[in-house]
Design a protein around this motif. Sequence first.
Motif, PDB file in Angstrom:
ATOM      1  N   GLU A 107      12.318  -2.054  -4.916  1.00 23.61           N
ATOM      2  CA  GLU A 107      11.526  -1.558  -3.792  1.00 23.61           C
ATOM      3  C   GLU A 107      10.638  -2.701  -3.328  1.00 23.61           C
ATOM      4  OE1 GLU A 107      11.079   1.366  -2.152  1.00 23.61           O
ATOM      5  OE2 GLU A 107      12.320   2.752  -3.294  1.00 23.61           O
ATOM      6  N   GLU A 108      10.812  -3.126  -2.071  1.00 21.61           N
ATOM      7  CA  GLU A 108      10.056  -4.278  -1.548  1.00 21.61           C
ATOM      8  C   GLU A 108       9.188  -3.844  -0.379  1.00 21.61           C
ATOM      9  OE1 GLU A 108       9.617  -6.005   1.785  1.00 21.61           O
ATOM     10  OE2 GLU A 108      11.634  -6.844   1.598  1.00 21.61           O
ATOM     11  N   PHE A 109       7.911  -4.274  -0.382  1.00 20.89           N
ATOM     12  CA  PHE A 109       6.952  -3.947   0.671  1.00 20.89           C
ATOM     13  C   PHE A 109       6.287  -5.252   1.133  1.00 20.89           C
ATOM     14  CE2 PHE A 109       7.288  -0.491  -2.316  1.00 20.89           C
ATOM     15  CZ  PHE A 109       7.379   0.654  -1.536  1.00 20.89           C
ATOM     16  N   ILE A 110       6.272  -5.462   2.440  1.00 19.75           N
ATOM     17  CA  ILE A 110       5.564  -6.617   3.001  1.00 19.75           C
ATOM     18  C   ILE A 110       4.762  -6.162   4.214  1.00 19.75           C
ATOM     19  CG2 ILE A 110       5.784  -8.865   4.135  1.00 19.75           C
ATOM     20  CD1 ILE A 110       8.257  -9.416   2.517  1.00 19.75           C
ATOM     21  N   GLY A 111       3.492  -6.540   4.262  1.00 25.11           N
ATOM     22  CA  GLY A 111       2.639  -6.222   5.410  1.00 25.11           C
ATOM     23  C   GLY A 111       1.690  -7.373   5.713  1.00 25.11           C
ATOM     24  N   GLY A 112       1.451  -7.613   6.993  1.00 24.28           N
ATOM     25  CA  GLY A 112       0.550  -8.702   7.359  1.00 24.28           C
ATOM     26  C   GLY A 112      -0.864  -8.497   6.866  1.00 24.28           C
ATOM     27  N   ALA A 113      -1.313  -7.249   6.765  1.00 20.84           N
ATOM     28  CA  ALA A 113      -2.634  -6.942   6.210  1.00 20.84           C
ATOM     29  C   ALA A 113      -2.507  -6.288   4.841  1.00 20.84           C
ATOM     30  CB  ALA A 113      -3.411  -6.041   7.164  1.00 20.84           C
ATOM     31  N   LEU A 114      -1.684  -5.227   4.757  1.00 17.57           N
ATOM     32  CA  LEU A 114      -1.546  -4.426   3.539  1.00 17.57           C
ATOM     33  C   LEU A 114      -0.067  -4.149   3.301  1.00 17.57           C
ATOM     34  CD1 LEU A 114      -2.807  -2.556   1.306  1.00 17.57           C
ATOM     35  CD2 LEU A 114      -2.847  -0.747   3.049  1.00 17.57           C
ATOM     36  N   ALA A 115       0.415  -4.423   2.094  1.00 15.15           N
ATOM     37  CA  ALA A 115       1.836  -4.200   1.809  1.00 15.15           C
ATOM     38  C   ALA A 115       2.158  -2.714   1.735  1.00 15.15           C
ATOM     39  CB  ALA A 115       2.227  -4.899   0.509  1.00 15.15           C
ATOM     40  N   CYS A 116       1.361  -1.967   0.991  1.00 16.09           N
ATOM     41  CA  CYS A 116       1.628  -0.534   0.833  1.00 16.09           C
ATOM     42  C   CYS A 116       0.326   0.176   0.513  1.00 16.09           C
ATOM     43  CB  CYS A 116       2.649  -0.309  -0.296  1.00 16.09           C
ATOM     44  SG  CYS A 116       3.075   1.434  -0.555  1.00 16.09           S
TER      45      CYS A 116
END
Length: 551
Positions: free
Chosen positions: A222-231
């Motif tokens: 399970e992969e999460f990427i966010g410019g501010a918050l991943a998850c």
Amino acid sequence: MFGYTTLNYFHKRQSRDLNRRGIVSVCLCLSLLITLLPASGLQVMADTPVSIYTAQDLAAMKNNPSGSYSLEADIDMTGVDWIPFSFSGRLEGNGHAIVNLTISRLGEDTAETVDGNNKVYDTRFSGLFSTLKGAEVADLQLLGLNVSIVTDEHCFIGGIAGFMEDSVIAGCSVTDARLDLTTGGVMVGIGGLVGFGYGTIIGCEADVLPVFHDSDPETLCEEFIGGALACGNAWIYDCSISLRSYAACTGYVHNGGLVGMFYCYREDMLRGEIRGCSVRGFMRFYENNEDRRAYCAPYIGEELSWVDVMECEEDFTNDETWNYEDRMEPEKCASPDMETALVTALCTGWSYVLHTCSVCDYSYKDTFTPASHQDTTWEILIPSTTDTEGFRQQVCLSCDFVLGEEVIPPHVHEPGEWTTTKEPAYQVEGLKQVLCTGCGEALEEETIPALTTPPTLVMSPETVRVNYKDTASLSVICTDCPSDPETLHWTSDNEAVAKVDSQGTVLALSKGTCTITCTNDMGLTDSCQVTVGYSFGQWLIVILLFGWIWY
């Protein structure tokens, strides 16, 4: 927890918000924050913060993670082996930067994270802090951050922290940052500011390069990427995100320009809000999975909990590929041929080393150093005297920036030698003084008697006879003059007979007479009569050529 740091941030930004959105928007924003406060009300931390000046001071925060701290200088972390730790206090950055920080370790503490099915994972974290719990971080810059983690554990990384719980990050920036995570078959995420969790992110900036390497192509992750918050779940206001992301994933992808997956993962959790943010950049990735989801969007990759996204703007590209052999890294060459150049900033900003691949043009920056004012001087605004203090400033001549200020203490006069400051003249007294060698003030003075006889200019000789084509030298003496004249002006009243140069040298040009006059700067004059004749030899030539008629 919304404490002093958060309210101070809103106070600083209020005037700008009034112009950009109007009074109503600000009131709504503040009202929302008030509704989120715990029942006990505002928690204003009154403790005197501990000043942080060095990398050692920064690391010592681990010994009292619930304390209050104030960054008082930029800190260069080059060569520091940083171990992230959990923080639950308050850190005020005061606009200072932590630069050249390299992190290759996970923090020692763990916390629970969940996936979209609410499955719980015991997870480790990395970033400047591993976790933030009830913490506040404000007005802090991270410049040239490099996080590179290789692990087989469930893991989240972020610029400020890998995990946050009921925390506030206000007015912070993470720029020129690369966040690499290599793992496989686990629960993982990369956030430009925070990896996993919930809290408030206000007025922050992220210019980040997240890169995810899947090391286990046989097991789904399970992969999460966010410019501010991943998850997670957060209130995100007035944030600016610049994002270039690469991810090779065998499993499930949740990518968002702001948040990878937005999720109120606890029943007692209030739903967050996103307002006034901007997103620029792209996410290049593949999801190698027959049960494909491939979530990717400018603001939120996947919304498991509905969230308001208001007054935001984006220039974002979803760059998904189905070719699982594509290179999911910014380095387009397997072996980049890198050239380096020093980019120097003057006066303000940061100098850095720019690395550029001569083949594919991939580039990155590192080794940040503060700009310096090259041309400075001290300017005395108020001279000191023996009785009063003076004041001076050190100013950059290029940008007028004031680098320093100093009080000049009252000084003790240091007398010099007697100096004639005014020469005496005919019937006019002169003046001589003893001046202070430090400030030039006159400490003593005496008059010089006036000259009793008028000055005269006397030319020598009074008359002169010179042969045709020959020269003669004249000189003058100024008697009773206060000083030698600086300039003498020589003239001839008949330059056909003789000319005179500025040194008083007479050149005979033809037989006859003329008057040579000299005048000095005081207006004194004297004259000399010049007679030009022939020598005996010249007479013989004239008689032979022209006869006695020329005589």
